[in-house]
Scaffold this motif. Structure first.
Motif, PDB file in Angstrom:
ATOM      1  N   ASP A 431       0.665  -1.520   0.079  1.00 20.17           N
ATOM      2  CA  ASP A 431      -0.422  -0.069  -0.444  1.00 20.17           C
ATOM      3  C   ASP A 431       1.003   1.341   0.275  1.00 20.17           C
ATOM      4  N   SER A 432       1.932   1.281   0.719  1.00 18.41           N
ATOM      5  CA  SER A 432       3.011   2.546   0.504  1.00 18.41           C
ATOM      6  C   SER A 432       3.258   2.895  -0.764  1.00 18.41           C
ATOM      7  N   TYR A 433       3.862   1.474  -1.546  1.00 15.44           N
ATOM      8  CA  TYR A 433       4.410   2.261  -3.116  1.00 15.44           C
ATOM      9  C   TYR A 433       3.127   2.784  -3.752  1.00 15.44           C
ATOM     10  N   ARG A 434       1.735   2.020  -3.337  1.00 18.48           N
ATOM     11  CA  ARG A 434       0.294   2.606  -4.471  1.00 18.48           C
ATOM     12  C   ARG A 434       0.103   3.858  -3.650  1.00 18.48           C
ATOM     13  N   ARG A 435       0.642   4.495  -2.570  1.00 16.45           N
ATOM     14  CA  ARG A 435      -0.016   5.874  -2.279  1.00 16.45           C
ATOM     15  C   ARG A 435       1.353   6.752  -2.540  1.00 16.45           C
ATOM     16  N   PHE A 436       3.132   6.261  -3.097  1.00 18.51           N
ATOM     17  CA  PHE A 436       3.962   6.696  -3.625  1.00 18.51           C
ATOM     18  C   PHE A 436       3.241   7.125  -5.149  1.00 18.51           C
ATOM     19  N   LEU A 437       2.392   6.124  -5.722  1.00 20.98           N
ATOM     20  CA  LEU A 437       2.463   6.331  -7.338  1.00 20.98           C
ATOM     21  C   LEU A 437       1.014   7.593  -7.130  1.00 20.98           C
ATOM     22  N   THR A 438       0.012   7.310  -6.104  1.00 21.59           N
ATOM     23  CA  THR A 438      -0.440   8.398  -5.831  1.00 21.59           C
ATOM     24  C   THR A 438      -0.264  10.087  -6.154  1.00 21.59           C
ATOM     25  N   ASN A 439       0.438  10.394  -5.125  1.00 18.16           N
ATOM     26  CA  ASN A 439       0.987  10.973  -4.733  1.00 18.16           C
ATOM     27  C   ASN A 439       1.833  11.480  -5.944  1.00 18.16           C
ATOM     28  N   GLY A 440       2.751  10.408  -6.736  1.00 20.49           N
ATOM     29  CA  GLY A 440       3.905  11.451  -7.672  1.00 20.49           C
ATOM     30  C   GLY A 440       2.675  12.106  -9.066  1.00 20.49           C
ATOM     31  N   LEU A 441       2.155  11.035  -8.670  1.00 25.73           N
ATOM     32  CA  LEU A 441       0.454  11.258 -10.135  1.00 25.73           C
ATOM     33  C   LEU A 441       0.096  12.975  -9.628  1.00 25.73           C
ATOM     34  N   ARG A 442      -0.706  12.892  -8.670  1.00 27.98           N
ATOM     35  CA  ARG A 442      -0.999  14.550  -8.184  1.00 27.98           C
ATOM     36  C   ARG A 442       0.000  15.705  -8.397  1.00 27.98           C
ATOM     37  N   GLN A 443       1.540  15.134  -7.551  1.00 30.00           N
ATOM     38  CA  GLN A 443       2.143  16.404  -8.086  1.00 30.00           C
ATOM     39  C   GLN A 443       2.626  16.208  -9.227  1.00 30.00           C
TER      40      GLN A 443
END
Length: 469
Positions: A431-443
């Protein structure tokens, strides 16, 4: 030709049931408890081949003008002034009461065509009580049952007689009615600037939602007051916002305050909360209004999380900002919002004052901006160039000695942005890597504040069946 009809009567005679029957939807809250309706609510009604606007109103009661009852009566009087005709509703089972006679004189002074409706006229008791309507001096009573749908043919005939010019058929009526029916269907996933932008204003009780909308409209359209929990129905109002770049048609929904679920015990408050949740689901942008003097209470965070789970665009409004002396405190509040609400990181936090009207233009600009982000669609080539760089710098971890492979990303839909990632062993992706990808997309792609959906898809293992054998 369109016309407007107001439904008037004392409490608990079935006005909201009649309203729901005419509009063909359960829009207004209905309960055996008297005084459920407080605000006036408009809807598009259909009776036979007639299309018109019908207004549901609060029950007529005597009260001081400054009291809640008096303010409710003022809303009803405004509906009478706005209407072309009046449906005066009495309870046929109770007969003509002294309150009916008192308010019948008020309706007669309005000088509008009046149709007397004896509701709940099913059965012998109802039929006998309907005849008492002759004593009100409003013409022949129409015996009907709004709950069971009886008597509406006679109501149709009376409406033709009361408004002969407005109900006269024109040559283009069939085409006009078809356009009206199509225009009423607002449920769609495509971005259509010709349709009004649907905005729901939600928050805890007494956060100032109705006051804020009234200030935006420039009139006392919604019932307000110092009492908490005044609003019950989700009331929609149309508004034309004239921004810097262009005009935009908006449909704003005022909603009942949401308390903690454990504190909600009364049936009526549960119905009001369900109506608020329905407004959130059908909105495109949700403005979560917080009390700036006590912001980010646990219930505020719960409401924001609910909006995010429903996938709506989000704007946070800090109301009662006029009570805050240190205006620079907004910086700390925005930092606190980013810390407490990571699932909608970057959501716009706007200070406003519903009483004085400060910050309303900035709030509406934030709403338009959040809506544009919510509708944003990214090309597959841009997404995969970004994904390639991300994986090179920070590859996914290995599982049982085998590294998780992410091969491809695409965005099949927006509203909110929804991304699909293809690869192998994605069911093991932390889940931590999914959040990493989500935050990367957002930024990277400027998606602040909007909920982001992510689906992981992996190919079937052709050797899985052989291995089990």
């Amino acid at each position: 030709m369109s016309f407007t009809v107001a439904i008037i009567g004392r409490p608990n005679v079935g006005k909201s049931t009649l309203f729901n029957r005419l509009v063909g939807k359960k829009l207004a809250l209905v309960d055996d408890q008297p005084g459920v309706t407080r605000d006036r609510r408009a809807g598009e009604a259909r009776l036979g081949d007639l299309n018109f606007t019908v207004i549901d109103t609060a029950g007529l009661e005597e009260g001081d003008s400054a009291s809640l009852t008096g303010r409710m009566r003022a809303q009803t009087e405004a509906a009478i002034e706005e209407a072309d005709a009046i449906f005066f509703v009495m309870d046929a089972r109770a007969g003509a009461t002294p309150e009916d006679r008192h308010f019948a004189s008020l309706v007669r002074r309005a000088g509008k065509p009046v149709i007397l409706l004896a509701n709940k006229a099913e059965g012998r008791v109802g039929e006998a009580g309907a005849y008492e309507g002759f004593d009100l001096g409003l013409g022949d009573p129409v015996a009907l049952s709004a709950e069971h749908g009886d008597g509406f043919a006679e109501l149709f005939s009376c409406l033709l007689t009361a408004l002969p010019e407005a109900t006269q058929l024109a040559d283009d009526d069939d085409e006009r009615r078809e356009r009206l029916v199509l225009a009423d269907d607002e449920e769609g996933s495509e971005l259509d600037p010709t349709k009004p932008l649907r905005i729901a204003v939600v928050g805890r009780p007494n956060a100032g939602k109705s006051t804020l909308i009234n200030r935006l409209l420039g009139e006392d359209r919604l019932l307000t007051g110092p009492e908490a929990g005044i609003t019950r129905d989700s009331i929609s109002v149309d508004y034309l916002w004239r921004g810097r770049d262009a005009e935009r048609r908006l449909k704003i929904f005022d909603t009942a305050g949401l308390r903690k679920r454990a504190k909600v015990e009364e049936k009526l408050e549960k119905l009001a909360a369900a109506d608020t949740l329905r407004a959130i689901r059908f909105a495109e942008v949700v403005v979560v209004l917080l009390d700036a003097t006590i912001p980010f209470e646990k219930q505020d965070l719960t409401i924001v999380d609910l909006v995010a789970r429903e996938g709506r665009a989000l704007v946070i409004g800090l109301n009662k900002w006029d009570l805050i002396e240190d205006k620079a405190h907004i910086v700390a509040l925005r930092e606190e919002a980013a810390r407490l609400l990571p699932q909608v990181r970057g959501a716009l936090v706007m200070p406003v004052s519903g009483v004085h009207g400060a910050g309303l233009d900035a709030l509406m600009g934030a709403v338009i901006s959040a809506h544009e982000v919510w509708n944003k669609r990214l090309s597959t080539s841009r997404l995969n160039r970004w994904l390639e760089g991300v994986i090179d710098q920070n590859p996914p971890p290995a599982v049982a000695g085998r590294r998780i492979k992410i091969r491809y990303i695409t965005q099949p839909k927006a509203r909110p942005p929804h991304f699909v990632i293809f690869g192998n062993q994605l069911d093991e992706l932390p889940d931590s890597y999914r959040r990493f990808l989500t935050n990367g997309l957002r930024q990277t792609f400027a998606l602040p504040g909007t909920p982001i959906r992510m689906t992981l898809k992996q190919g079937d293992n052709p050797y899985a069946k052989k291995k089990r054998r």
